[in-house]
Motif scaffolding. Sequence first.
Motif, PDB file in Angstrom:
ATOM      1  N   LEU A   1       0.911  -1.274   0.144  1.00 24.76           N
ATOM      2  CA  LEU A   1       0.396   0.279  -0.205  1.00 24.76           C
ATOM      3  C   LEU A   1       0.452   1.173   0.412  1.00 24.76           C
ATOM      4  CD1 LEU A   1      -3.284  -1.164   1.905  1.00 24.76           C
ATOM      5  CD2 LEU A   1      -2.237  -1.619  -0.343  1.00 24.76           C
ATOM      6  N   ALA A   2       1.652   1.312   0.550  1.00 25.04           N
ATOM      7  CA  ALA A   2       2.945   2.072   0.584  1.00 25.04           C
ATOM      8  C   ALA A   2       3.568   2.811  -0.294  1.00 25.04           C
ATOM      9  CB  ALA A   2       3.841   2.395   1.760  1.00 25.04           C
ATOM     10  N   LYS A   3       3.652   2.001  -1.263  1.00 24.82           N
ATOM     11  CA  LYS A   3       4.418   1.758  -2.671  1.00 24.82           C
ATOM     12  C   LYS A   3       2.729   2.611  -3.586  1.00 24.82           C
ATOM     13  CE  LYS A   3       8.286  -1.994  -2.815  1.00 24.82           C
ATOM     14  NZ  LYS A   3       7.758  -3.457  -3.419  1.00 24.82           N
ATOM     15  N   ILE A   4       1.828   1.576  -3.708  1.00 16.23           N
ATOM     16  CA  ILE A   4       1.009   2.666  -4.462  1.00 16.23           C
ATOM     17  C   ILE A   4       1.122   4.248  -4.520  1.00 16.23           C
ATOM     18  CG2 ILE A   4      -1.630   2.361  -4.993  1.00 16.23           C
ATOM     19  CD1 ILE A   4      -1.322  -0.508  -4.599  1.00 16.23           C
ATOM     20  N   ARG A   5       0.799   4.148  -2.786  1.00 14.51           N
ATOM     21  CA  ARG A   5       0.781   5.215  -2.536  1.00 14.51           C
ATOM     22  C   ARG A   5       1.494   6.657  -3.315  1.00 14.51           C
ATOM     23  NH1 ARG A   5      -1.562   3.588   2.186  1.00 14.51           N
ATOM     24  NH2 ARG A   5      -3.335   3.045   2.239  1.00 14.51           N
ATOM     25  N   LYS A   6       3.324   5.891  -3.011  1.00 13.86           N
ATOM     26  CA  LYS A   6       4.459   6.875  -3.488  1.00 13.86           C
ATOM     27  C   LYS A   6       4.028   6.754  -5.316  1.00 13.86           C
ATOM     28  CE  LYS A   6       7.963   5.801  -2.125  1.00 13.86           C
ATOM     29  NZ  LYS A   6       8.924   4.791  -1.145  1.00 13.86           N
ATOM     30  N   CYS A   7       3.541   6.275  -5.638  1.00 13.20           N
ATOM     31  CA  CYS A   7       3.274   6.100  -7.434  1.00 13.20           C
ATOM     32  C   CYS A   7       2.616   7.437  -7.309  1.00 13.20           C
ATOM     33  CB  CYS A   7       2.193   5.400  -7.959  1.00 13.20           C
ATOM     34  SG  CYS A   7       3.479   3.649  -7.478  1.00 13.20           S
TER      35      CYS A   7
ATOM     36  N   THR B   1       3.731   5.796 -15.044  1.00  7.05           N
ATOM     37  CA  THR B   1       4.318   4.831 -15.458  1.00  7.05           C
ATOM     38  C   THR B   1       4.752   4.069 -14.596  1.00  7.05           C
ATOM     39  OG1 THR B   1       5.383   6.039 -17.495  1.00  7.05           O
ATOM     40  CG2 THR B   1       6.502   4.567 -16.792  1.00  7.05           C
ATOM     41  N   ASP B   2       5.295   4.286 -12.766  1.00  2.00           N
ATOM     42  CA  ASP B   2       5.317   3.468 -11.725  1.00  2.00           C
ATOM     43  C   ASP B   2       4.555   2.942 -11.502  1.00  2.00           C
ATOM     44  OD1 ASP B   2       7.689   4.628 -12.349  1.00  2.00           O
ATOM     45  OD2 ASP B   2       7.649   6.358 -10.704  1.00  2.00           O
ATOM     46  N   PHE B   3       3.540   3.301 -10.947  1.00  7.20           N
ATOM     47  CA  PHE B   3       2.025   2.929 -10.682  1.00  7.20           C
ATOM     48  C   PHE B   3       1.771   1.732 -11.674  1.00  7.20           C
ATOM     49  CE2 PHE B   3      -3.022   2.575 -11.147  1.00  7.20           C
ATOM     50  CZ  PHE B   3      -3.211   1.763 -10.282  1.00  7.20           C
ATOM     51  N   TYR B   4       1.415   1.601 -12.745  1.00  5.38           N
ATOM     52  CA  TYR B   4       1.344   0.136 -13.992  1.00  5.38           C
ATOM     53  C   TYR B   4       2.799  -0.860 -13.773  1.00  5.38           C
ATOM     54  CZ  TYR B   4      -2.564   2.006 -16.271  1.00  5.38           C
ATOM     55  OH  TYR B   4      -4.080   2.253 -16.780  1.00  5.38           O
ATOM     56  N   ALA B   5       4.247  -0.147 -13.584  1.00  6.05           N
ATOM     57  CA  ALA B   5       4.429  -1.249 -13.485  1.00  6.05           C
ATOM     58  C   ALA B   5       4.538  -1.846 -11.741  1.00  6.05           C
ATOM     59  CB  ALA B   5       6.124  -0.357 -13.514  1.00  6.05           C
ATOM     60  N   LEU B   6       4.804  -0.973 -10.839  1.00 12.88           N
ATOM     61  CA  LEU B   6       4.307  -1.590  -9.827  1.00 12.88           C
ATOM     62  C   LEU B   6       3.106  -2.575  -9.441  1.00 12.88           C
ATOM     63  CD1 LEU B   6       4.864  -1.819  -6.644  1.00 12.88           C
ATOM     64  CD2 LEU B   6       3.176   0.307  -6.277  1.00 12.88           C
ATOM     65  N   PHE B   7       1.644  -2.198 -10.252  1.00 16.71           N
ATOM     66  CA  PHE B   7       0.729  -3.076 -10.668  1.00 16.71           C
ATOM     67  C   PHE B   7       1.152  -4.852 -11.102  1.00 16.71           C
ATOM     68  CE2 PHE B   7      -2.914  -3.855 -13.445  1.00 16.71           C
ATOM     69  CZ  PHE B   7      -4.320  -4.333 -12.471  1.00 16.71           C
ATOM     70  N   ARG B   8       1.820  -4.318 -12.322  1.00 16.63           N
ATOM     71  CA  ARG B   8       2.782  -5.340 -13.044  1.00 16.63           C
ATOM     72  C   ARG B   8       2.811  -6.980 -11.952  1.00 16.63           C
ATOM     73  NH1 ARG B   8       2.583  -1.937 -18.037  1.00 16.63           N
ATOM     74  NH2 ARG B   8       0.447  -1.724 -18.366  1.00 16.63           N
ATOM     75  N   GLN B   9       4.213  -6.060 -11.628  1.00 19.52           N
ATOM     76  CA  GLN B   9       5.035  -6.382 -10.919  1.00 19.52           C
ATOM     77  C   GLN B   9       4.521  -7.243  -9.732  1.00 19.52           C
ATOM     78  OE1 GLN B   9       7.562  -4.071  -8.625  1.00 19.52           O
ATOM     79  NE2 GLN B   9       7.593  -5.467  -7.531  1.00 19.52           N
ATOM     80  N   LEU B  10       3.310  -7.314  -8.747  1.00 16.84           N
ATOM     81  CA  LEU B  10       2.628  -7.563  -7.852  1.00 16.84           C
ATOM     82  C   LEU B  10       1.422  -8.200  -8.363  1.00 16.84           C
ATOM     83  CD1 LEU B  10       1.545  -4.142  -5.651  1.00 16.84           C
ATOM     84  CD2 LEU B  10       3.190  -5.889  -5.354  1.00 16.84           C
ATOM     85  N   VAL B  11       0.544  -7.965  -9.392  1.00 18.72           N
ATOM     86  CA  VAL B  11      -0.082  -8.840  -9.159  1.00 18.72           C
ATOM     87  C   VAL B  11      -0.595 -10.218 -11.576  1.00 18.72           C
ATOM     88  CG1 VAL B  11      -2.648  -8.551  -9.996  1.00 18.72           C
ATOM     89  CG2 VAL B  11      -2.318  -6.604  -8.487  1.00 18.72           C
TER      90      VAL B  11
END
Length: 449
Positions: free
Chosen positions: A54-60, A64-74
């Motif tokens: 959650l902290a990582k998502i809030r920080k995006c 680009t960063d948000f989608y990269a994180l999303f793909r890495q997690l899910v």
Amino acid sequence: MNKFYDAAEFFTAEEILNTQKRRLIEIFEILNNNKFSNFYKQRIFQHNNFDEVLAKIRKCDNKTDFYALFRQLVPFTTKQDLRENYPDKLCCCEKNNYVRMHCSSGTTGNPTAIFYTKQDLDTWSRLMARSLFAAGVRPDDVFQNMSGYGLFTGGLGIHQGAETLGCLTIPAGAGNSKRQIKLLQDFSVSVIHILPSYALHIADVIGGEENLKQKFPNLRIGIVGAEPYTEESRNRIQKALGVKVFNNFGMSEMNGPGVGIECEHQNGIHIWEDAYIVEIIDPKTGEILPDGEIGELVLTTLTRKGMPILRYRTRDLTKILGRDCPCGRNHVRIERILGRSDDMFIIRGVNIFPMQIETILLNFPEISNNYLIQLEKNPQTNLDDLRIKVEIKNEFFAENVRHLRNLQKRIETALRDEILVRPIIELVQHNSLPKTEGKAKRVFDLREK
Ligand code: ADP
Ligand code: ZN
């Protein structure tokens, strides 16, 4: 009159991103607390600490960063996952919180079941109402829903959207064309929802484009979707019914219709990105494709709380057309669905989509609105044959044999130029091919497997 039904329609790119972040966090909270299913909890939070995620998502602070994180997690969710968890193993709430269940129509195998809470139905209805509004439908319209009801979401899903918007809504259902036409006339219907294959059939029943304004004085909008159709089909439906046709897209896994629709510019389907995350991947490798390249659409529900589905591989093939539009909406526009990856057939080593064939066929004015594709093994040559039966309009069928032969040759050549395989063309009489009430089945593979 308002410019929009829901302010989210005109969100800026930044507002869309912030909404996506907020809603993804809500969904993650639901999945992490889920007492009823471990499916996503295991997949996402087995190797990732929940609070850190959650902290990582809030920080995006950019997409680009948000989608990269999303793909890495899910990881992706597939149709197979849904089937293995049939009927209700992806549910997140107590049984008695659900008020509705729908199934996919099972076009390609076992069905999958989707459950909705009261709140889910409300958000879905509002998405559908918003879609209709974007296509120009207004509360004072009379809306005839000419698709089948029952488990198919095109019935109740469209219906509740039209009612939510405030239209007088007629649940006509599919079939019985004479009664459909009578309803259209008796109640001065102004908007219809109809499957393209059925619209082409009704067009044949109405026959001719004369006096449309007298026959249906108020009819102006056709909401058309649920199965692939070509620009040629759109043109034919628009002409024959005197409506402007808007391509409407959805699937039961993503609620049903209401995922996206064309706006007044008819330049691709806006997908409501505050409610769905949109990705296009290479179906072979799973890699994300750049905008403009054709690939498989992957969607995530951001608003369905009772049964979220993340990164769902739809198997629908399309491409991203753009991220802005003269209408002012910033929700991504995708190309009309070209077909499902499993619609493609291979004949003599060539990959062919039925829509390539439809595009050519419907350009011939002699051809009426029904056709059928048959794949056969030729016992003499042992090669695959592509046989296409096309209905010819009555006025042309009566022509002499030489004319018909010539037409047959022209269709053959036009198709051969497009698909690189010479088909066998059979011209058949109008109204002689089978008709379906739901989604059309146009391809029959008679080769032994
Ligand atoms: P099933 O998957 O069994 O057909 P659905 O009724 O949920 O069940 O159908 C969803 C599918 O219908 C989509 O994945 C897509 O293939 C097709 N579809 C829906 N709307 C459209 C549209 N506007 N254009 C092309 N295909 C569509
Ligand atoms: Zn637009």
